[in-house]
Design a protein around this motif. Structure first.
Motif, PDB file in Angstrom:
ATOM      1  N   TYR A   1     121.522 -22.691  80.179  1.00  0.00           N
ATOM      2  CA  TYR A   1     120.571 -22.171  79.202  1.00  0.00           C
ATOM      3  C   TYR A   1     119.930 -20.882  79.708  1.00  0.00           C
ATOM      4  O   TYR A   1     119.572 -20.756  80.881  1.00  0.00           O
ATOM      5  CB  TYR A   1     119.495 -23.213  78.911  1.00  0.00           C
ATOM      6  CG  TYR A   1     120.039 -24.439  78.236  1.00  0.00           C
ATOM      7  CD1 TYR A   1     120.193 -24.496  76.850  1.00  0.00           C
ATOM      8  CD2 TYR A   1     120.433 -25.539  78.990  1.00  0.00           C
ATOM      9  CE1 TYR A   1     120.712 -25.621  76.232  1.00  0.00           C
ATOM     10  CE2 TYR A   1     120.953 -26.677  78.377  1.00  0.00           C
ATOM     11  CZ  TYR A   1     121.094 -26.707  77.000  1.00  0.00           C
ATOM     12  OH  TYR A   1     121.620 -27.822  76.390  1.00  0.00           O
ATOM     13  N   THR A   2     119.764 -19.939  78.795  1.00  0.00           N
ATOM     14  CA  THR A   2     119.130 -18.659  79.096  1.00  0.00           C
ATOM     15  C   THR A   2     118.279 -18.258  77.894  1.00  0.00           C
ATOM     16  O   THR A   2     118.624 -18.614  76.752  1.00  0.00           O
ATOM     17  CB  THR A   2     120.188 -17.588  79.428  1.00  0.00           C
ATOM     18  OG1 THR A   2     119.556 -16.403  79.901  1.00  0.00           O
ATOM     19  CG2 THR A   2     121.059 -17.274  78.228  1.00  0.00           C
ATOM     20  N   PRO A   3     117.158 -17.567  78.097  1.00  0.00           N
ATOM     21  CA  PRO A   3     116.251 -17.351  76.964  1.00  0.00           C
ATOM     22  C   PRO A   3     116.724 -16.314  75.967  1.00  0.00           C
ATOM     23  O   PRO A   3     116.351 -16.384  74.791  1.00  0.00           O
ATOM     24  CB  PRO A   3     114.946 -16.904  77.627  1.00  0.00           C
ATOM     25  CG  PRO A   3     115.368 -16.330  78.939  1.00  0.00           C
ATOM     26  CD  PRO A   3     116.550 -17.130  79.365  1.00  0.00           C
ATOM     27  N   ARG A   4     117.529 -15.338  76.398  1.00  0.00           N
ATOM     28  CA  ARG A   4     117.874 -14.223  75.506  1.00  0.00           C
ATOM     29  C   ARG A   4     119.349 -13.884  75.583  1.00  0.00           C
ATOM     30  O   ARG A   4     120.003 -14.133  76.602  1.00  0.00           O
ATOM     31  CB  ARG A   4     117.029 -12.983  75.859  1.00  0.00           C
ATOM     32  CG  ARG A   4     115.547 -13.206  75.643  1.00  0.00           C
ATOM     33  CD  ARG A   4     114.703 -11.990  75.975  1.00  0.00           C
ATOM     34  NE  ARG A   4     113.291 -12.306  75.792  1.00  0.00           N
ATOM     35  CZ  ARG A   4     112.620 -12.136  74.654  1.00  0.00           C
ATOM     36  NH1 ARG A   4     113.244 -11.602  73.607  1.00  0.00           N
ATOM     37  NH2 ARG A   4     111.354 -12.463  74.559  1.00  0.00           N
ATOM     38  N   ASP A   5     119.859 -13.282  74.505  1.00  0.00           N
ATOM     39  CA  ASP A   5     121.225 -12.775  74.548  1.00  0.00           C
ATOM     40  C   ASP A   5     121.242 -11.435  75.275  1.00  0.00           C
ATOM     41  O   ASP A   5     120.198 -10.933  75.719  1.00  0.00           O
ATOM     42  CB  ASP A   5     121.830 -12.687  73.141  1.00  0.00           C
ATOM     43  CG  ASP A   5     121.137 -11.674  72.231  1.00  0.00           C
ATOM     44  OD1 ASP A   5     120.438 -10.757  72.733  1.00  0.00           O
ATOM     45  OD2 ASP A   5     121.307 -11.779  71.001  1.00  0.00           O
ATOM     46  N   HIS A   6     122.416 -10.830  75.390  1.00  0.00           N
ATOM     47  CA  HIS A   6     122.516  -9.608  76.192  1.00  0.00           C
ATOM     48  C   HIS A   6     121.835  -8.411  75.531  1.00  0.00           C
ATOM     49  O   HIS A   6     121.597  -7.392  76.180  1.00  0.00           O
ATOM     50  CB  HIS A   6     123.983  -9.279  76.498  1.00  0.00           C
ATOM     51  CG  HIS A   6     124.780  -8.847  75.309  1.00  0.00           C
ATOM     52  ND1 HIS A   6     125.268  -9.739  74.383  1.00  0.00           N
ATOM     53  CD2 HIS A   6     125.186  -7.616  74.899  1.00  0.00           C
ATOM     54  CE1 HIS A   6     125.940  -9.081  73.454  1.00  0.00           C
ATOM     55  NE2 HIS A   6     125.908  -7.802  73.739  1.00  0.00           N
TER      56      HIS A   6
ATOM     57  N   THR B   1     117.535 -10.387  72.422  1.00  0.00           N
ATOM     58  CA  THR B   1     117.009 -11.203  71.338  1.00  0.00           C
ATOM     59  C   THR B   1     116.808 -12.629  71.806  1.00  0.00           C
ATOM     60  O   THR B   1     117.727 -13.228  72.394  1.00  0.00           O
ATOM     61  CB  THR B   1     117.963 -11.181  70.130  1.00  0.00           C
ATOM     62  OG1 THR B   1     118.183  -9.831  69.721  1.00  0.00           O
ATOM     63  CG2 THR B   1     117.392 -11.986  68.972  1.00  0.00           C
ATOM     64  N   TYR B   2     115.620 -13.191  71.561  1.00  0.00           N
ATOM     65  CA  TYR B   2     115.345 -14.559  71.988  1.00  0.00           C
ATOM     66  C   TYR B   2     116.243 -15.537  71.244  1.00  0.00           C
ATOM     67  O   TYR B   2     116.450 -15.426  70.022  1.00  0.00           O
ATOM     68  CB  TYR B   2     113.879 -14.916  71.738  1.00  0.00           C
ATOM     69  CG  TYR B   2     113.564 -16.366  72.039  1.00  0.00           C
ATOM     70  CD1 TYR B   2     113.681 -16.866  73.334  1.00  0.00           C
ATOM     71  CD2 TYR B   2     113.174 -17.236  71.020  1.00  0.00           C
ATOM     72  CE1 TYR B   2     113.412 -18.195  73.608  1.00  0.00           C
ATOM     73  CE2 TYR B   2     112.890 -18.564  71.292  1.00  0.00           C
ATOM     74  CZ  TYR B   2     113.017 -19.039  72.586  1.00  0.00           C
ATOM     75  OH  TYR B   2     112.761 -20.360  72.861  1.00  0.00           O
ATOM     76  N   ASN B   3     116.775 -16.511  71.969  1.00  0.00           N
ATOM     77  CA  ASN B   3     117.650 -17.523  71.376  1.00  0.00           C
ATOM     78  C   ASN B   3     116.809 -18.619  70.730  1.00  0.00           C
ATOM     79  O   ASN B   3     116.555 -19.666  71.336  1.00  0.00           O
ATOM     80  CB  ASN B   3     118.559 -18.120  72.454  1.00  0.00           C
ATOM     81  CG  ASN B   3     119.514 -17.123  73.056  1.00  0.00           C
ATOM     82  OD1 ASN B   3     120.056 -16.268  72.355  1.00  0.00           O
ATOM     83  ND2 ASN B   3     119.749 -17.215  74.362  1.00  0.00           N
ATOM     84  N   SER B   4     116.347 -18.376  69.503  1.00  0.00           N
ATOM     85  CA  SER B   4     115.522 -19.368  68.813  1.00  0.00           C
ATOM     86  C   SER B   4     116.315 -20.634  68.512  1.00  0.00           C
ATOM     87  O   SER B   4     115.744 -21.704  68.288  1.00  0.00           O
ATOM     88  CB  SER B   4     114.950 -18.782  67.523  1.00  0.00           C
ATOM     89  OG  SER B   4     115.979 -18.302  66.692  1.00  0.00           O
ATOM     90  N   THR B   5     117.628 -20.520  68.468  1.00  0.00           N
ATOM     91  CA  THR B   5     118.527 -21.668  68.481  1.00  0.00           C
ATOM     92  C   THR B   5     119.308 -21.587  69.780  1.00  0.00           C
ATOM     93  O   THR B   5     119.825 -20.520  70.136  1.00  0.00           O
ATOM     94  CB  THR B   5     119.497 -21.633  67.288  1.00  0.00           C
ATOM     95  OG1 THR B   5     118.748 -21.659  66.075  1.00  0.00           O
ATOM     96  CG2 THR B   5     120.456 -22.818  67.337  1.00  0.00           C
ATOM     97  N   ASP B   6     119.409 -22.681  70.504  1.00  0.00           N
ATOM     98  CA  ASP B   6     120.048 -22.643  71.817  1.00  0.00           C
ATOM     99  C   ASP B   6     121.443 -22.026  71.746  1.00  0.00           C
ATOM    100  O   ASP B   6     122.248 -22.366  70.871  1.00  0.00           O
ATOM    101  CB  ASP B   6     120.147 -24.052  72.402  1.00  0.00           C
ATOM    102  CG  ASP B   6     118.831 -24.535  72.969  1.00  0.00           C
ATOM    103  OD1 ASP B   6     118.077 -23.694  73.475  1.00  0.00           O
ATOM    104  OD2 ASP B   6     118.571 -25.748  72.904  1.00  0.00           O
ATOM    105  N   ALA B   7     121.717 -21.117  72.654  1.00  0.00           N
ATOM    106  CA  ALA B   7     123.033 -20.499  72.790  1.00  0.00           C
ATOM    107  C   ALA B   7     123.409 -20.489  74.272  1.00  0.00           C
ATOM    108  O   ALA B   7     123.496 -19.437  74.902  1.00  0.00           O
ATOM    109  CB  ALA B   7     123.031 -19.079  72.227  1.00  0.00           C
ATOM    110  N   PRO B   8     123.584 -21.692  74.847  1.00  0.00           N
ATOM    111  CA  PRO B   8     123.817 -21.768  76.287  1.00  0.00           C
ATOM    112  C   PRO B   8     125.138 -21.120  76.690  1.00  0.00           C
ATOM    113  O   PRO B   8     126.077 -21.026  75.896  1.00  0.00           O
ATOM    114  CB  PRO B   8     123.819 -23.270  76.577  1.00  0.00           C
ATOM    115  CG  PRO B   8     124.156 -23.914  75.273  1.00  0.00           C
ATOM    116  CD  PRO B   8     123.572 -23.026  74.225  1.00  0.00           C
TER     117      PRO B   8
END
Length: 306
Positions: free
Chosen positions: A185-190, A193-200
Motif C-alpha cells: 500500500y502507498t498513499p499516492r500514485d506517481h 494523486t491520493y489513492n482514495s480507493t486503494d491501489a496497492p
C-alpha cells in the motif's frame, strides 16, 4: 547516508515480545517498536524514528528521515492476536491523520501472538531512519511472518511518493502488467494523486531466474561457474499503468533454491556488491504452503533519495 541497524530478540537487553494479555504491556509490539526504532536498548541506539503519540491502545511512529510519514500501530486485547497497522502522511493524535494507507477502514496485520502468555517469541528487525523490515516467528508453524514500512528508492526524479506498507505473505508477480498479489500500500500514485480507493502495488523481482512467485530462484547453489551468491533487486509496480514505481531499499531477491542455506546466515558482498553485508532468513511466509528466503543488507549502504 543513513545508518542501518539490526535488532534481535537474542540481544543483551532486548525487549521481550509475548502474547498480549493486558493493555499497554511492556511485552507488546508497540513497546518493541519503540525500543528498536526510537529509544534503543542495551548498547544499541534506536534507528532514528520518533514516537509522537501514544495511548494504551495505539502508538504512532514517525520516520526520522526521508518522507517523514507516520505508522499507526494498534496492539491491544481488542485485536489480539493480530496487531493492526496503517500508514498516514500526517497525524495530530493517535487516531487522527490525513491520507491513510490502506484507505479507512482498512489496515494490514500480522499474527504473532499464537503462543500462550509468558512465552517469549523470537523476532528480528532491520532498520534505518526511514525504512524497517520486521519478522517474528509464528508460534504454531515456526515460520516467519513479517511487516515492512517506510521509503523505497523512487525512480521519479523528485524522489516523491515512495512510502509503502505491507505484511506477509510476500509474493512476486509474474509480469508487470497482470494483477497479482497487490499488497504493497502507498498513499499516492506517481502523479501525486491520493489513492482514495486503494491501489496497492505489486512486488516483482528477476522473473527469468526466479521460481514460481516466491522470493527464491532456480540458479544452482552453489553456482558452479563462479561459486557466488546471486541476488537481484526487488521493485514495486502498479500493473494498471504499468508503472515501475520504486526499488525496495536493502531488500533483495535470492535467486537460488532453499536446500543448502541456514536461517539467520550472514555473508559479505563481492564484485559490484563489495562493501555490503547481508542477512538471510529462511521460511518466511509466502502464499499457501510456499515459503520464501529473504535477504536484507545490514550495512549502511541502502539506496536513498535525498
Amino acid at each position: 547516508m543513513p545508518t542501518t541497524r539490526i535488532y534481535r530478540s537474542t540481544d543483551a537487553g532486548a525487549p521481550v515480545l509475548e502474547r498480549l494479555d493486558a493493555v499497554d504491556e511492556a511485552t507488546s509490539m508497540m513497546a518493541l517498536f519503540n525500543s528498536c526504532l526510537v529509544s534503543g536498548y542495551g548498547a544499541l541506539p534506536g534507528a532514528g524514528w520518533t514516537r509522537p503519540y501514544k495511548d494504551v491502545t495505539y502508538a504512532v511512529f514517525k520516520q526520522g528521515g526521508g518522507s517523514g510519514e507516520y505508522l499507526q500501530v494498534e496492539d491491544s486485547t481488542a485485536v489480539t492476536p493480530s496487531p493492526r497497522f496503517v500508514g498516514y502522511e500526517s497525524m495530530s493524535s493517535t487516531t487522527v491523520g490525513t491520507s491513510p494507507y490502506p484507505v479507512n477502514p482498512g489496515y494490514v496485520s500480522i499474527d504473532y501472538q499464537a503462543a500462550a502468555g509468558g512465552i517469549p517469541i523470537p523476532w528480528v528487525l532491520v532498520a534505518d531512519d526511514r525504512t524497517f523490515y520486521f519478522y517474528t516467528r509464528d508460534a504454531t508453524t515456526s515460520n516467519y511472518v513479517g511487516l515492512a514500512y517506510g521509503d523505497g528508492y523512487s525512480y521519479q526524479s523528485s524522489g516523491l511518493y515512495r512510502t509503502f506498507l505491507t505484511s506477509t505473505p510476500f509474493r512476486r508477480n509474474s509480469t508487470i502488467t497482470a494483477p497479482g498479489m497487490d499488497r504493497w500500500y502507498t498513499p499516492r500514485d506517481h502523479l501525486g494523486t491520493y489513492n482514495s480507493t486503494d491501489a496497492p502495488l505489486t512486488l516483482i523481482g528477476d522473473q527469468a531466474k526466479g521460481t514460481s512467485e516466491t522470493l527464491t530462484g532456480a540458479v544452482p547453489y552453489p553456482h558452479g561457474p563462479d561459486n557466488k551468491i546471486w541476488l537481484a533487486p526487488l521493485e514495486l509496480v502498479h500493473h494498471g499503468t504499468p508503472a515501475i514505481r520504486m526499488r525496495l531499499r536493502g531488500f533483495w531477491h535470492w535467486l537460488h533454491n532453499t536446500a543448502s542455506v541456514a536461517d539467520d546466515d550472514v555473508f559479505p558482498g563481492t564484485d559490484d556488491m563489495l562493501g555490503k553485508n547481508f542477512l538471510l532468513l529462511r521460511n518466511v511466509q509466502s502464499q499457501g504452503a510456499y515459503l520464501n528466503i529473504v535477504v536484507h543488507e545490514t550495512s549502511s549502504t541502502w539506496e536513498t533519495n535525498s
